[in-house]
Design an enzyme around this catalytic site. Sequence first.
Site: not given
Lengths: 384, 332
Positions: A125-126, A128, A243, A368-369
Amino acid sequence: MDLTEPAELAAFRGEAREWLRSHVPHSPLPSLDTAAGFAAHREWERRMYEARWGVVTWPEPYGGRGAGLLEWLVFEEEYWAAGAPVRVSQNGIFLLAPTIFEYGTQAQKDRFLTPMARADEVWAQGWSEPGAGSDLASLRSKAERVDGGWRLSGQKTWSTRAAYADWMFGLFRSDPASERHRGLTYILLPLAADGVTVRPIRQLDGEPGFAEVFFDEVFVPDEHVLGGVGEGWKVAMSTTTSERGLTLRSPGRFMAAADRLLDLHAATQASDPDAAAAARGDVVQAWMDADAYRLYVLGTALKALGGESIGAESSANKLFWSQLDVALHETALALLGERATLDADPVAAPWLDGYEFSLAGPIYAGTNEVQRNVVAERVLGLPR
Amino acid sequence: MRLAPDQDALDFAGSVRELLADLADAAALRVAWDDADGRIPGVWKRLAEAGVLGLSVPEEYGGSGADLTTLLAVLVEVGRSALPEPLVETIVGAMLLAEAGGVIAEDWLPRVVAGEAVIAVGLGPGALVSAAPWADLLVVADHAGVLCAMPRDEATVTTSESVDRGVRLAAVDVPSRGGSAFDGVHLDRAFDAGVVAVAAQLTGLAEAMLDMAVRHAKQREQFGVVIGSFQAIKHQLADAYVANAFAAPVVARASWSVARDAPTRSRDASHAKHAATVAARRAARTALQVHAGIGYTFEHDLHMWMKRTWTLSSLWGTAAWHKERVAKEVLG
């Protein structure tokens, strides 16, 4: 309320269990992050695909079983309980494939899905970039319009599986005048294309589990654009919400880990009763949390099947499983005592490995932030 | 499959929620807290008329014979309102009487359904009997450790004042009575039903406290903006929300396990009480921190919900007690 597993579901479970019992490799495959290990994991995916267990949620014409959410949860429980290998194809089959089913042309479905399911083509996956992490919408890698397609330049990073993968899906800025979420396009490209440079990055465990990927005037034809030009954000978000977000990490994985933790506790009770007694509360907490996670996902899946929308549940979900995973592994390391850092110790190594992997959980797929912001703003209605 | 009360039960709970919002709002709670009796006049009768008190009573005694999965949604609403009424005690007492059958059931259950009798029960690890001072009938162990049922005036009831003025806790002393009305009755199952009922109330309390805190965070301004725009506030509230959101299905599953008398019944009930207690206590602490100074006053309503959380945490087995009960099942 009705928590009885329907007969068809139980039969599906039995069939999956039977196949896994006779096919899961007896000894663990070599690490996914080595060339040999990658090849061994591809081979495992191929065997699963050929037995139609590789992509159970996909429609039958594409090698799946048309499994619904409940069957998928059951399959995952059986898969991890059987001690089966990590899924080398997961970026493709779990994240990209649902997007291709939703937005892809028929030609794209025909071209990409079967090689993906057979692991002939493994996807990275690209998302970030060096300057775009939690703030993904600030990404700057660009796609310039050229005759018959697009020319890519820029850089992606933390690209999972890219060291050995064949293809990448990613977001590129196709409108140079655009800002933020607008003017992005979702593009599929072969990592062997001219102008692509993949530089593996050693992760916390020392292995090249991700990579940075550079694009120097890489040509991509129009037929490798997924969804509309400039619609990339919407297309990409379809893989991270709903989902699919709910099923990013299936409960089966944590239930299996919690069961192994109980075994480790029992073994420690014999070898070091004091350590076992000291960790007793944490062990049962990890077991209860894995059970709670299973119930929460089941409840949410049942809501989704009943037609309710389940948006921000996936953020609550991610917070819970990622914290559970870290706590579970910390408890295992506490039981192991001084053996916990011996990465050649046959008992300790898998736990240490699992601990290192668990530490990535609160970071990837939206820190998580960011997830807490999503819960606070979209569930609780606090102002942005 | 369904991991939630049926739609009928949810609709019924919705009507109870409206009833309680009307009859037992924060102002009514305050009056009850200041009153020597500690109850809200008329509410018990209204709950009976609405069918709440007869929900778990078998039809042969005038009730509707529903199981704990149906009661679950109502109990969440009772928790949400911090209602100072002996509902759980009466429900569990009625379960015991119904299983015992005979004269005692025929005498008492129609009165429970009609809202004319309160039952207090002494089951589980604690020594204090909640609602005993309010009870018409006590179901408690005598000196010989045998569970007996008797009108309150046949026992010595010594009330201890709780920081939560919406409950009445008492030691109950009963000389040996030489026999039980509950021979062969599944006391553990009734205890587990009470445990799950209290857990359901705790999830409702947590929701109410989080709602209060979110409302406050959207209104209160500091540094020129509402405090709910600060991540330090958002993240606390998100974490408290997540804890309770993950307790709720554990409680729902436990209600099913009790209703079906599943082999995992006790483990599931204890898991539910533990998860709901931890989540509710976290919601209470978070709500207090978000309210800050005003939340630390007797004048603000929050303290009544916090104190109900504390008492329900302590009664029917603490979180630690229940965690150890799960540990015994899982780890041996």
